[in-house]
Design a protein around this motif. Structure first.
Motif, PDB file in Angstrom:
ATOM      1  N   THR A  72      18.292  36.249  60.350  1.00 17.06           N
ATOM      2  CA  THR A  72      19.083  36.853  59.283  1.00 17.06           C
ATOM      3  C   THR A  72      20.565  36.723  59.608  1.00 17.06           C
ATOM      4  OG1 THR A  72      17.334  38.445  58.830  1.00 17.06           O
ATOM      5  CG2 THR A  72      19.512  38.952  57.971  1.00 17.06           C
ATOM      6  N   LEU A  73      21.311  36.087  58.714  1.00 22.67           N
ATOM      7  CA  LEU A  73      22.747  35.903  58.883  1.00 22.67           C
ATOM      8  C   LEU A  73      23.430  36.247  57.574  1.00 22.67           C
ATOM      9  CD1 LEU A  73      25.103  34.931  60.655  1.00 22.67           C
ATOM     10  CD2 LEU A  73      24.677  32.608  59.827  1.00 22.67           C
ATOM     11  N   GLN A  74      24.288  37.275  57.601  1.00 19.05           N
ATOM     12  CA  GLN A  74      24.980  37.738  56.401  1.00 19.05           C
ATOM     13  C   GLN A  74      23.974  38.072  55.289  1.00 19.05           C
ATOM     14  OE1 GLN A  74      28.301  38.314  56.122  1.00 19.05           O
ATOM     15  NE2 GLN A  74      28.590  37.720  58.265  1.00 19.05           N
ATOM     16  N   HIS A  75      22.910  38.799  55.683  1.00 14.31           N
ATOM     17  CA  HIS A  75      21.866  39.246  54.760  1.00 14.31           C
ATOM     18  C   HIS A  75      21.106  38.089  54.119  1.00 14.31           C
ATOM     19  CE1 HIS A  75      23.676  43.189  55.176  1.00 14.31           C
ATOM     20  NE2 HIS A  75      24.841  42.701  54.774  1.00 14.31           N
ATOM     21  N   ARG A  76      21.086  36.961  54.783  1.00 14.62           N
ATOM     22  CA  ARG A  76      20.367  35.796  54.274  1.00 14.62           C
ATOM     23  C   ARG A  76      19.393  35.313  55.344  1.00 14.62           C
ATOM     24  NH1 ARG A  76      23.184  29.959  52.915  1.00 14.62           N
ATOM     25  NH2 ARG A  76      21.269  28.726  52.958  1.00 14.62           N
TER      26      ARG A  76
END
Length: 279
Positions: A72-76
Motif C-alpha cells: 500500500t502506497l498513498q492508499h493505493r
C-alpha cells in the motif's frame, strides 16, 4: 567553438592561450574514451548488473509471497514486483554510475597514467563533465538493460510519467557520478574506493525504501529515511512508473539538484587545486 590555429597558420607566442572557448574536441574525446572503456567489458559492466538485479527481483518476490503480495502506497494497492522494480532499476543505475566515476582517476594515480588526464588542453570543467558524462551514460545503459530484462520477465514496468523517470534517473546518476569523482580524488588505493562502496553507497541504497514503503515505518525511522538522499531519488523514480511516491516530487528534485550543485563545486575546487592528484 574552439579557436585552434588552422594548418599553416603561425603559432602564437608561448603562454598565449590557443583554445579560448570550450574545447569541444577534447571534451568529446575524453567522453568517448570513458564510454569505450566500460563498453569493452560490457559483459561485466552492463549485462552482469542486469542479471544481478533481476535475481534480486525474483528472490524477494518469491521470498515474500510471490506476485500476489500487495504493497500500500498513498492508499493505493500495488503488486509487490511492480513496487520494487523501479527501485531496483535506479539502484543498479546509481551503483554503476559510482563505480564508473570512481575508477578513472584512481587507476590513473595507481598506474602512474594520471598525466593522461592532466596534460591535454582540457579545463577543469571539461574534464569533470566528460568523467560524469561517461558515468551517467553507463548508468542509463544499465538502467535500460535492467528495464528490458524485467519487461521480458513479465513485470509491468511501463512508465506513467516518462519525464520523471528521465529526470530523477539523470539527477541520481549525476549525484553518484560526482560522488565517484570525489572518491577517486581522495582514494589512494582500490581499498579506499571499495570502503566507500560498501559502507556508504550500498547501505544508503538498500535503506532508502527500495524494498518497502517508508510510510509503514515508525516516525523515527521515517525521519532517518528522509535524511537519506537516495530516498528522494528512488521515490521520484518510482513516481515515474507508478504515479505515486513516498515524498513530494518537487522537494525531492530540489534536494537532489542542490546536492548535485554542491558536489559539483566541491569536485571542481579539488580538481582545480590538484589535491592528491598533482603531488
Amino acid at each position: 567553438m574552439s579557436s585552434q590555429p588552422e594548418f599553416g597558420q603561425q603559432l602564437p607566442e608561448p603562454g598565449v592561450p590557443v583554445i579560448r572557448n570550450v574545447n569541444w574536441g577534447g571534451l568529446r574525446t575524453l567522453y568517448i574514451k570513458e564510454v569505450r572503456r566500460f563498453f569493452k567489458v560490457q559483459l561485466q559492466t552492463v549485462w552482469a548488473p542486469a542479471v544481478t538485479t533481476l535475481l534480486f527481483l525474483v528472490i524477494f518476490t518469491v521470498a515474500l509471497g510471490g506476485g500476489g503480495r500487495m504493497v500500500t502506497l498513498q492508499h493505493r494497492a500495488i503488486h509487490f514486483p511492480e513496487f520494487i522494480a523501479p527501485g531496483l532499476i535506479v539502484m543498479g543505475m546509481l551503483q554503476n554510475a559510482f563505480a564508473n566515476a570512481s575508477f578513472s582517476l584512481l587507476v590513473g594515480k595507481i598506474q602512474g597514467t594520471i598525466v593522461d588526464y592532466l596534460m591535454p588542453p582540457l579545463s577543469t570543467t571539461e574534464m569533470l563533465a566528460a568523467l560524469c558524462g561517461g558515468a551517467v551514460t553507463r548508468a542509463f545503459c544499465v538502467g535500460g538493460t535492467v528495464w528490458l530484462a524485467m519487461a521480458i520477465w513479465g513485470v509491468n514496468v511501463w512508465p506513467q510519467h516518462l519525464w520523471a523517470v528521465l529526470w530523477f534517473g539523470f539527477l541520481g546518476s549525476l549525484f553518484l557520478a560526482l560522488m565517484g569523482v570525489l572518491t577517486s580524488i581522495w582514494a589512494e588505493k582500490f581499498d579506499h574506493a571499495a570502503a566507500v562502496t560498501n559502507f556508504v553507497v550500498a547501505p544508503l541504497a538498500l535503506l532508502s525504501g527500495t524494498f518497502y514503503s517508508v510510510e509503514r515505518l515508525a516516525p523515527a525511522f521515517q525521519a532517518i529515511s528522509h535524511a537519506n538522499p537516495f530516498f528522494y531519488i528512488i521515490s521520484g523514480f518510482r513516481y515515474g512508473f507508478l504515479g505515486v511516491a513516498d515524498s513530494p516530487i518537487l522537494i525531492g528534485s530540489l534536494v537532489i539538484l542542490g546536492l548535485d550543485v554542491a558536489l559539483g563545486f566541491a569536485c571542481y575546487a579539488l580538481l582545480r587545486r590538484g589535491w592528491k592528484i598533482k603531488n
